[in-house]
Scaffold this active site. Sequence first.
Site, mmCIF file in Angstrom:
data_model
loop_
_atom_site.group_PDB
_atom_site.id
_atom_site.type_symbol
_atom_site.label_atom_id
_atom_site.label_comp_id
_atom_site.label_asym_id
_atom_site.label_seq_id
_atom_site.Cartn_x
_atom_site.Cartn_y
_atom_site.Cartn_z
ATOM 1 C CG ASP A 119 -9.804 4.728 3.531
ATOM 2 O OD1 ASP A 119 -10.362 4.573 2.435
ATOM 3 O OD2 ASP A 119 -10.193 5.536 4.397
ATOM 4 C CG ASN A 120 -2.234 2.815 2.217
ATOM 5 O OD1 ASN A 120 -1.665 2.993 3.288
ATOM 6 N ND2 ASN A 120 -1.596 2.323 1.166
#
Length: 280
Positions: A119-120
């Site tokens: 995930d970012n």
Amino acid sequence: MQEYAPKIFYTYIPSNSGVKKAIKQGRVLIDGVIAKTATWVKPDQIIELIDDPNKQPKVYKFNLEVIFEDDHIAVINKPAGITVSGNKFKTIANALSYNLKKSQQLDALTIPTPVHRLDNQTSGILLVAKTKTAQIELGKQFKNQTIKKQYSAIVIGKIIKTETIDLPIDNKPSITNFEVVKSFHSLKYDILSLIKAFPKTGRTHQIRIHMASINRPILGDKLYGNPETIHKGKGLFLCASKIIFEHPKTSLQTTIKINLPQKFTSIITREERRWNNYNS
């Protein structure tokens, strides 16, 4: 020409029509001479493919921490707040060629390619393929669930034992094992827990969803956490801290691990100090 075209071409051009197009564009050489579609290839001749000048890779000049690298794979420590890949220019994928050495293998990828996602807002270990063979072999390991991943996280609330969460995500089986490393007092959150999480499946946001499902959301999780207890300013306290896989070339079991991010150790030290000072 097609009958003798080496398999290596399909690393760069994944179809017969693509090979024909490259030949018509004059980008295929036989012993240094531009080939035609009717050119016959003889044994021991050298076939070269010239890069398409209209498809230059994007290079994002962003420094990454390279944990491990050889001619086949690389492992980087992804910082939080940057996307692994996608349509944006500022991605990990576009920064890899700036940070990694070009593979000298015959099936070297034009651009090193991440073989999984984070995930970012998640930091930590990201596995990268530098050759087509490595990309295929590591892809098989992920599909067969033989790659073992460990995450570290700080969650809100006390955890006292090892548990397994098997809550389906998007109607798909999803399993996460987790164990507590330590719990510590916090003036703001009462108790926080440092845990290790071991996802057995790879659903999007799996660990975040699973921890929130037992009312132990990850600290800093704005999507699944309680809006009243959101920790602002330091992002998500989730890190991919260890990975075990079979090296795609040597077949040796390979273990890569990193220390806890500095923001983890800092908040543990700070919260414990504040609690002790308040109660002294």
